[in-house]
Design a protein around this motif. Structure first.
Motif, PDB file in Angstrom:
ATOM      1  N   ASP A 178     -48.406  73.847  76.905  1.00 38.78           N
ATOM      2  CA  ASP A 178     -47.023  73.531  77.155  1.00 38.78           C
ATOM      3  C   ASP A 178     -46.479  73.237  75.965  1.00 38.78           C
ATOM      4  O   ASP A 178     -46.939  72.814  75.014  1.00 38.78           O
ATOM      5  CB  ASP A 178     -46.990  72.177  78.234  1.00 38.78           C
ATOM      6  CG  ASP A 178     -47.328  72.445  79.556  1.00 38.78           C
ATOM      7  OD1 ASP A 178     -47.580  73.944  79.869  1.00 38.78           O
ATOM      8  OD2 ASP A 178     -47.289  71.542  80.244  1.00 38.78           O
ATOM      9  N   THR A 179     -44.958  73.282  76.082  1.00 38.81           N
ATOM     10  CA  THR A 179     -44.192  72.802  74.940  1.00 38.81           C
ATOM     11  C   THR A 179     -43.162  71.518  75.220  1.00 38.81           C
ATOM     12  O   THR A 179     -42.734  71.681  76.489  1.00 38.81           O
ATOM     13  CB  THR A 179     -43.280  74.053  74.564  1.00 38.81           C
ATOM     14  OG1 THR A 179     -44.129  75.136  74.015  1.00 38.81           O
ATOM     15  CG2 THR A 179     -42.397  73.685  73.267  1.00 38.81           C
ATOM     16  N   SER A 180     -43.095  70.729  74.605  1.00 34.96           N
ATOM     17  CA  SER A 180     -42.309  69.607  74.934  1.00 34.96           C
ATOM     18  C   SER A 180     -40.897  69.709  74.635  1.00 34.96           C
ATOM     19  O   SER A 180     -40.629  70.649  73.699  1.00 34.96           O
ATOM     20  CB  SER A 180     -42.791  68.159  74.536  1.00 34.96           C
ATOM     21  OG  SER A 180     -42.187  68.142  72.817  1.00 34.96           O
ATOM     22  N   LEU A 181     -39.941  69.375  75.113  1.00 32.55           N
ATOM     23  CA  LEU A 181     -38.690  69.273  74.762  1.00 32.55           C
ATOM     24  C   LEU A 181     -38.116  69.048  73.519  1.00 32.55           C
ATOM     25  O   LEU A 181     -37.395  69.767  72.816  1.00 32.55           O
ATOM     26  CB  LEU A 181     -37.602  68.685  75.742  1.00 32.55           C
ATOM     27  CG  LEU A 181     -37.537  69.225  77.109  1.00 32.55           C
ATOM     28  CD1 LEU A 181     -37.359  68.082  78.220  1.00 32.55           C
ATOM     29  CD2 LEU A 181     -36.580  70.124  77.148  1.00 32.55           C
TER      30      LEU A 181
ATOM     31  N   VAL B  75     -32.152  63.550  78.296  1.00 31.09           N
ATOM     32  CA  VAL B  75     -32.675  62.393  77.371  1.00 31.09           C
ATOM     33  C   VAL B  75     -32.812  62.969  75.869  1.00 31.09           C
ATOM     34  O   VAL B  75     -32.526  62.187  75.142  1.00 31.09           O
ATOM     35  CB  VAL B  75     -34.011  61.545  77.953  1.00 31.09           C
ATOM     36  CG1 VAL B  75     -34.463  60.605  77.116  1.00 31.09           C
ATOM     37  CG2 VAL B  75     -33.553  60.964  79.378  1.00 31.09           C
ATOM     38  N   SER B  76     -33.742  64.111  75.704  1.00 32.04           N
ATOM     39  CA  SER B  76     -33.928  64.629  74.649  1.00 32.04           C
ATOM     40  C   SER B  76     -32.757  65.241  73.871  1.00 32.04           C
ATOM     41  O   SER B  76     -32.922  65.601  72.824  1.00 32.04           O
ATOM     42  CB  SER B  76     -35.019  65.544  74.866  1.00 32.04           C
ATOM     43  OG  SER B  76     -35.888  65.094  75.351  1.00 32.04           O
ATOM     44  N   GLY B  77     -31.432  65.422  74.603  1.00 30.51           N
ATOM     45  CA  GLY B  77     -30.543  65.954  73.822  1.00 30.51           C
ATOM     46  C   GLY B  77     -30.440  67.587  73.761  1.00 30.51           C
ATOM     47  O   GLY B  77     -29.992  68.326  73.019  1.00 30.51           O
ATOM     48  N   VAL B  78     -31.321  67.980  74.900  1.00 29.97           N
ATOM     49  CA  VAL B  78     -31.283  69.538  75.138  1.00 29.97           C
ATOM     50  C   VAL B  78     -30.535  69.879  76.356  1.00 29.97           C
ATOM     51  O   VAL B  78     -30.694  69.267  77.430  1.00 29.97           O
ATOM     52  CB  VAL B  78     -32.814  70.017  74.912  1.00 29.97           C
ATOM     53  CG1 VAL B  78     -32.950  71.427  75.594  1.00 29.97           C
ATOM     54  CG2 VAL B  78     -33.550  69.526  73.786  1.00 29.97           C
ATOM     55  N   THR B  79     -29.810  70.928  76.180  1.00 32.73           N
ATOM     56  CA  THR B  79     -29.063  71.215  77.366  1.00 32.73           C
ATOM     57  C   THR B  79     -29.718  71.935  78.371  1.00 32.73           C
ATOM     58  O   THR B  79     -30.225  73.107  78.235  1.00 32.73           O
ATOM     59  CB  THR B  79     -27.837  72.082  77.002  1.00 32.73           C
ATOM     60  OG1 THR B  79     -26.983  71.279  76.388  1.00 32.73           O
ATOM     61  CG2 THR B  79     -26.880  72.251  78.278  1.00 32.73           C
ATOM     62  N   PRO B  80     -30.003  71.593  79.615  1.00 28.50           N
ATOM     63  CA  PRO B  80     -30.750  72.077  80.674  1.00 28.50           C
ATOM     64  C   PRO B  80     -30.029  73.401  81.226  1.00 28.50           C
ATOM     65  O   PRO B  80     -28.879  73.101  81.569  1.00 28.50           O
ATOM     66  CB  PRO B  80     -31.199  71.178  81.673  1.00 28.50           C
ATOM     67  CG  PRO B  80     -30.334  70.200  81.530  1.00 28.50           C
ATOM     68  CD  PRO B  80     -29.565  70.212  80.124  1.00 28.50           C
ATOM     69  N   ILE B  81     -30.630  74.375  81.451  1.00 28.45           N
ATOM     70  CA  ILE B  81     -30.051  75.640  82.098  1.00 28.45           C
ATOM     71  C   ILE B  81     -30.822  75.743  83.486  1.00 28.45           C
ATOM     72  O   ILE B  81     -31.891  76.283  83.506  1.00 28.45           O
ATOM     73  CB  ILE B  81     -30.052  77.011  81.422  1.00 28.45           C
ATOM     74  CG1 ILE B  81     -29.583  76.720  79.800  1.00 28.45           C
ATOM     75  CG2 ILE B  81     -29.449  78.020  82.011  1.00 28.45           C
ATOM     76  CD1 ILE B  81     -29.489  78.071  79.117  1.00 28.45           C
ATOM     77  N   LEU B  82     -30.226  75.240  84.367  1.00 27.43           N
ATOM     78  CA  LEU B  82     -31.268  75.083  85.915  1.00 27.43           C
ATOM     79  C   LEU B  82     -31.140  76.329  86.525  1.00 27.43           C
ATOM     80  O   LEU B  82     -29.692  76.518  86.734  1.00 27.43           O
ATOM     81  CB  LEU B  82     -30.592  73.771  86.373  1.00 27.43           C
ATOM     82  CG  LEU B  82     -31.209  73.761  87.712  1.00 27.43           C
ATOM     83  CD1 LEU B  82     -32.575  73.517  87.847  1.00 27.43           C
ATOM     84  CD2 LEU B  82     -30.363  72.897  88.724  1.00 27.43           C
ATOM     85  N   CYS B  83     -32.054  76.980  86.884  1.00 23.55           N
ATOM     86  CA  CYS B  83     -31.964  78.077  87.507  1.00 23.55           C
ATOM     87  C   CYS B  83     -32.222  77.859  89.210  1.00 23.55           C
ATOM     88  O   CYS B  83     -33.287  77.173  89.331  1.00 23.55           O
ATOM     89  CB  CYS B  83     -33.190  79.212  87.166  1.00 23.55           C
ATOM     90  SG  CYS B  83     -32.705  79.764  85.390  1.00 23.55           S
ATOM     91  N   VAL B  84     -31.634  78.413  90.004  1.00 25.34           N
ATOM     92  CA  VAL B  84     -31.898  78.257  91.500  1.00 25.34           C
ATOM     93  C   VAL B  84     -31.682  79.401  92.097  1.00 25.34           C
ATOM     94  O   VAL B  84     -31.075  80.226  91.457  1.00 25.34           O
ATOM     95  CB  VAL B  84     -30.853  77.076  91.927  1.00 25.34           C
ATOM     96  CG1 VAL B  84     -31.075  75.512  91.391  1.00 25.34           C
ATOM     97  CG2 VAL B  84     -29.445  77.467  91.992  1.00 25.34           C
TER      98      VAL B  84
ATOM     99  N   THR C 227     -22.134  67.183  84.182  1.00 26.99           N
ATOM    100  CA  THR C 227     -21.597  68.409  83.482  1.00 26.99           C
ATOM    101  C   THR C 227     -22.399  68.839  82.225  1.00 26.99           C
ATOM    102  O   THR C 227     -22.024  69.836  81.575  1.00 26.99           O
ATOM    103  CB  THR C 227     -20.123  68.169  83.230  1.00 26.99           C
ATOM    104  OG1 THR C 227     -19.826  67.373  82.536  1.00 26.99           O
ATOM    105  CG2 THR C 227     -19.211  68.220  84.240  1.00 26.99           C
ATOM    106  N   LYS C 228     -23.434  68.049  81.922  1.00 26.62           N
ATOM    107  CA  LYS C 228     -24.309  68.627  80.818  1.00 26.62           C
ATOM    108  C   LYS C 228     -25.250  69.544  81.291  1.00 26.62           C
ATOM    109  O   LYS C 228     -26.023  70.264  80.507  1.00 26.62           O
ATOM    110  CB  LYS C 228     -25.124  67.511  80.209  1.00 26.62           C
ATOM    111  CG  LYS C 228     -23.747  66.315  79.728  1.00 26.62           C
ATOM    112  CD  LYS C 228     -24.336  65.964  78.199  1.00 26.62           C
ATOM    113  CE  LYS C 228     -23.422  64.810  77.573  1.00 26.62           C
ATOM    114  NZ  LYS C 228     -22.059  65.221  77.395  1.00 26.62           N
TER     115      LYS C 228
END
Ligand code: PGA
Length: 248
Positions: free
Chosen positions: A77-80, A117-126, A158-159
């Motif tokens: 795995d890779t952490s954020l 929390v990590s300051g990375v913008t999630p691109i959530l796929c549904v 909105t993030k």
């Protein structure tokens, strides 16, 4: 407003040398598409070196998946925070190809929360695997959204970028119709407003699944999406350049 394109290279290409070549072509396409913000999601193993080659501001980078855990005994795995240190500002979360390997709605929710929390913008796929006529896909998407936003404070809604990717369209040449996508963008906004309040109205929604140089523009104009996740066309430098110029 600029539209957003995420170039999801998936597990391609084979060598760093090819990755650099593809990136150079991708960069040229991005430079002439002034109305598009491009996010390149290469295999994580190529990301740092590609990032180092790029001095401009128009392209940002994403990892294709990340763990919600901060560190420890998680082989493979890779952490954020590792992703961020490598140069990724975004992380794709809950892609159907990760879900097929066992990522659940709840795991996706944990990754979304950890990304914020990590300051990375999630691109959530549904997106649903299949579509039937009784509207079950709305239930599937609603449940995916509920779990994914469970730990997101209303102020941070909105993030999160939401990408709707009907699994049955991925990898092909025929995207969903803009009219059906329009129905889905309205449904996604309404669902997030229901879960998190009015901020949900301002969420950015992307479409993914067989986005090509011929269907991107009508989709952008008629469906209410702000952009795309592009898979196989993003690793074809010629087609990708045409796609980018078609929407810029
Ligand atoms: P595709 O993939 O453009 O090849 O359909 C999209 C995706 O899986 O993100």
């Amino acid at each position: 407003m600029k539209s957003i394109v995420v170039a999801n290279w998936k597990m391609n290409p084979v060598t760093m040398r090819e990755a650099k070549k593809l990136f150079d072509a991708t960069r040229k396409a991005a430079e002439s598409a002034k109305n598009v913000s491009l996010i390149v999601a290469p295999p994580a193993i190529f990301l740092r070196e590609l990032r180092a080659r790029y001095k401009g501001k128009r392209i940002a980078f994403a990892v294709q998946s990340a763990s919600a855990e901060g560190g420890g005994a998680y082989t493979g795995d890779t952490s954020l925070l590792q992703a961020k240190d490598t140069g990724a500002q975004y992380a794709i979360v809950g892609h159907s190809e990760q879900r097929a390997k066992g990522e659940t709605n709840e795991t996706a929710g944990k990754i979304v929360a950890a990304a914020l929390v990590s300051g990375v913008t999630p691109i959530l796929c549904v997106g649903e695997r299949e579509r039937s006529h009784n509207g079950e896909h709305f239930t599937v998407v609603k449940e995916q959204l509920r779990a994914a936003f469970a730990n997101v404070e209303p102020g941070k809604v909105t993030k999160v970028l939401v990408a709707y990717e009907p699994v049955w369209a991925i990898g092909g040449e025929k995207a969903m119709s803009p009219r059906d996508m329009h129905e889905m963008t309205i449904f996604i906004r309404k669902t997030i407003v229901g879960l998190k309040g009015e901020a949900g109205m301002n969420i950015k929604i992307l479409y993914g699944g067989a986005t090509t140089e011929s269907n991107a523009l009508p989709m952008l104009k008629e469906s209410g999406v702000q952009g795309f996740i592009v898979g196989h066309v993003s690793i074809d430098a010629v087609r990708f350049a045409i796609l980018m110029s078609s929407i810029s």
